[in-house]
Design a protein around this motif. Structure first.
Motif, PDB file in Angstrom:
ATOM      1  N   GLN A   1      12.252   2.856  -0.196  1.00 17.53           N
ATOM      2  CA  GLN A   1      12.999   3.907  -1.124  1.00 17.53           C
ATOM      3  C   GLN A   1      12.447   3.763  -2.391  1.00 17.53           C
ATOM      4  OE1 GLN A   1      15.069   6.036   0.560  1.00 17.53           O
ATOM      5  NE2 GLN A   1      14.875   7.366  -1.264  1.00 17.53           N
ATOM      6  N   ASN A   2      12.027   4.730  -2.925  1.00 14.92           N
ATOM      7  CA  ASN A   2      11.393   4.757  -4.480  1.00 14.92           C
ATOM      8  C   ASN A   2      12.513   5.359  -5.269  1.00 14.92           C
ATOM      9  OD1 ASN A   2       9.633   4.045  -6.661  1.00 14.92           O
ATOM     10  ND2 ASN A   2       8.214   5.648  -6.189  1.00 14.92           N
ATOM     11  N   GLY A   3      13.297   4.942  -5.957  1.00 19.64           N
ATOM     12  CA  GLY A   3      14.383   6.017  -6.642  1.00 19.64           C
ATOM     13  C   GLY A   3      15.241   6.540  -5.864  1.00 19.64           C
ATOM     14  N   SER A   4      15.970   7.554  -6.331  1.00 17.45           N
ATOM     15  CA  SER A   4      16.779   8.385  -5.246  1.00 17.45           C
ATOM     16  C   SER A   4      16.279   9.367  -4.328  1.00 17.45           C
ATOM     17  CB  SER A   4      17.997   8.958  -6.301  1.00 17.45           C
ATOM     18  OG  SER A   4      17.477   9.999  -7.107  1.00 17.45           O
ATOM     19  N   THR A   5      15.023   9.815  -4.725  1.00 18.57           N
ATOM     20  CA  THR A   5      14.451  10.817  -4.050  1.00 18.57           C
ATOM     21  C   THR A   5      13.044  10.707  -3.776  1.00 18.57           C
ATOM     22  OG1 THR A   5      13.982  12.249  -6.000  1.00 18.57           O
ATOM     23  CG2 THR A   5      16.115  12.652  -4.762  1.00 18.57           C
ATOM     24  N   GLY A   6      12.583   9.478  -3.402  1.00 14.97           N
ATOM     25  CA  GLY A   6      11.177   9.151  -3.029  1.00 14.97           C
ATOM     26  C   GLY A   6      11.138   8.171  -2.079  1.00 14.97           C
ATOM     27  N   VAL A   7       9.786   8.062  -1.862  1.00 14.78           N
ATOM     28  CA  VAL A   7       9.332   6.833  -0.875  1.00 14.78           C
ATOM     29  C   VAL A   7       8.114   6.166  -1.495  1.00 14.78           C
ATOM     30  CG1 VAL A   7       8.471   6.449   1.383  1.00 14.78           C
ATOM     31  CG2 VAL A   7      10.288   7.873   1.321  1.00 14.78           C
ATOM     32  N   GLY A   8       8.155   4.899  -1.704  1.00 17.61           N
ATOM     33  CA  GLY A   8       7.087   4.339  -1.929  1.00 17.61           C
ATOM     34  C   GLY A   8       6.312   3.506  -0.683  1.00 17.61           C
ATOM     35  N   PHE A   9       5.085   3.305  -0.784  1.00 19.29           N
ATOM     36  CA  PHE A   9       4.465   2.487   0.362  1.00 19.29           C
ATOM     37  C   PHE A   9       3.336   1.854  -0.082  1.00 19.29           C
ATOM     38  CE2 PHE A   9       2.530   6.849  -0.168  1.00 19.29           C
ATOM     39  CZ  PHE A   9       1.118   6.736  -0.363  1.00 19.29           C
ATOM     40  N   LEU A  10       2.838   0.908   0.841  1.00 19.14           N
ATOM     41  CA  LEU A  10       1.776  -0.068   0.522  1.00 19.14           C
ATOM     42  C   LEU A  10       1.316  -0.456   2.015  1.00 19.14           C
ATOM     43  CD1 LEU A  10       0.142  -1.843  -1.074  1.00 19.14           C
ATOM     44  CD2 LEU A  10       1.907  -3.696  -0.798  1.00 19.14           C
ATOM     45  N   ILE A  11      -0.011  -0.087   2.245  1.00 23.57           N
ATOM     46  CA  ILE A  11      -0.840  -0.576   3.264  1.00 23.57           C
ATOM     47  C   ILE A  11      -1.794  -1.574   3.149  1.00 23.57           C
ATOM     48  CG2 ILE A  11      -2.187   0.496   5.330  1.00 23.57           C
ATOM     49  CD1 ILE A  11      -1.451   3.341   4.354  1.00 23.57           C
ATOM     50  N   ASP A  12      -1.838  -2.456   3.717  1.00 20.87           N
ATOM     51  CA  ASP A  12      -2.912  -3.671   3.779  1.00 20.87           C
ATOM     52  C   ASP A  12      -3.783  -3.353   4.997  1.00 20.87           C
ATOM     53  OD1 ASP A  12      -3.982  -6.074   3.631  1.00 20.87           O
ATOM     54  OD2 ASP A  12      -2.696  -7.308   3.532  1.00 20.87           O
ATOM     55  N   ILE A  13      -4.788  -2.820   4.518  1.00 22.83           N
ATOM     56  CA  ILE A  13      -5.767  -2.494   5.585  1.00 22.83           C
ATOM     57  C   ILE A  13      -6.411  -3.633   6.073  1.00 22.83           C
ATOM     58  CG2 ILE A  13      -7.826  -1.169   5.689  1.00 22.83           C
ATOM     59  CD1 ILE A  13      -6.403   1.106   4.311  1.00 22.83           C
TER      60      ILE A  13
END
Length: 193
Positions: A144-156
């Motif tokens: 969860q990134n703030g109240s209305t968002g999504v954060g993501f991280l991909i380790d390729i």
């Protein structure tokens, strides 16, 4: 007092090494050559031929960008904030790795865009969408990134190493990079100096 034989031999090596350096020369510019190396008609090697130089070129589907203006001052900053927090600045990709990174970013945005348009900002659904691209579930983080968002991280795990971004009601953003200085994989180091 007499000098041992091996000491005399070592002392003799110093002038021989200095002579070898003088004979070899230190550069390619000769008397009469112009500063650009064209005085004798010999071509000047391109900057791209310099060992260690990384060349960027337009990637497929990329719109060429104009050069960013260079800073007007070359004076060092009076505080050391940037220097002390440099470990938090991602390492940029160059050359073919940059193009590969842009291709991965386009795929990530394409798979997340339907979720964004529906207003579905559930980290579990974003995680499922990203692992659907073939990335291992253990290498993908969505949160969860703030109240209305999504954060993501991909380790390729290969070049490009990492893709990081956010998705909210306005846009989906993603960037590919090669890790962090002093970091582990796609995670920045926990502290600087």
């Amino acid at each position: 007092m007499t000098m041992p034989r091996w000491t005399r031999a070592r002392l003799g090596m110093v002038p021989a090494a200095a002579l070898a350096l003088c004979v070899a020369g230190c550069g390619t510019q000769h008397v009469g050559d112009a500063a650009d190396g064209n005085g004798s008609g010999r071509p000047t090697p391109p900057a791209a031929a310099t060992p260690g130089a990384q060349v960027d070129f337009p990637c497929p589907g990329e719109t060429p960008k104009s050069a960013a203006p260079s800073p007007s001052s070359t004076a060092p900053p009076t505080d050391h904030y940037a220097e002390n927090h440099g470990f938090l600045v991602p390492i940029e990709l160059h050359g073919q790795n940059r193009c590969d990174g842009l291709a991965v970013v386009a795929k990530v945005k394409k798979v997340l865009e339907p979720l964004r348009r529906r207003g579905d900002f559930d980290p579990d659904k974003a995680h499922t969408a990203l692992t659907g691209l073939g990335y291992s579930a253990g290498k993908v983080r969505a949160y969860q990134n703030g109240s209305t968002g999504v954060g993501f991280l991909i380790d390729i795990g290969a070049a490009p190493w990492c893709v990081e971004g956010t998705m909210d009601s306005a846009t989906t953003k993603a960037d590919a990079f090669a890790g962090y200085p002093d970091g582990t994989g796609c995670e920045p180091a926990k502290g600087g100096h």
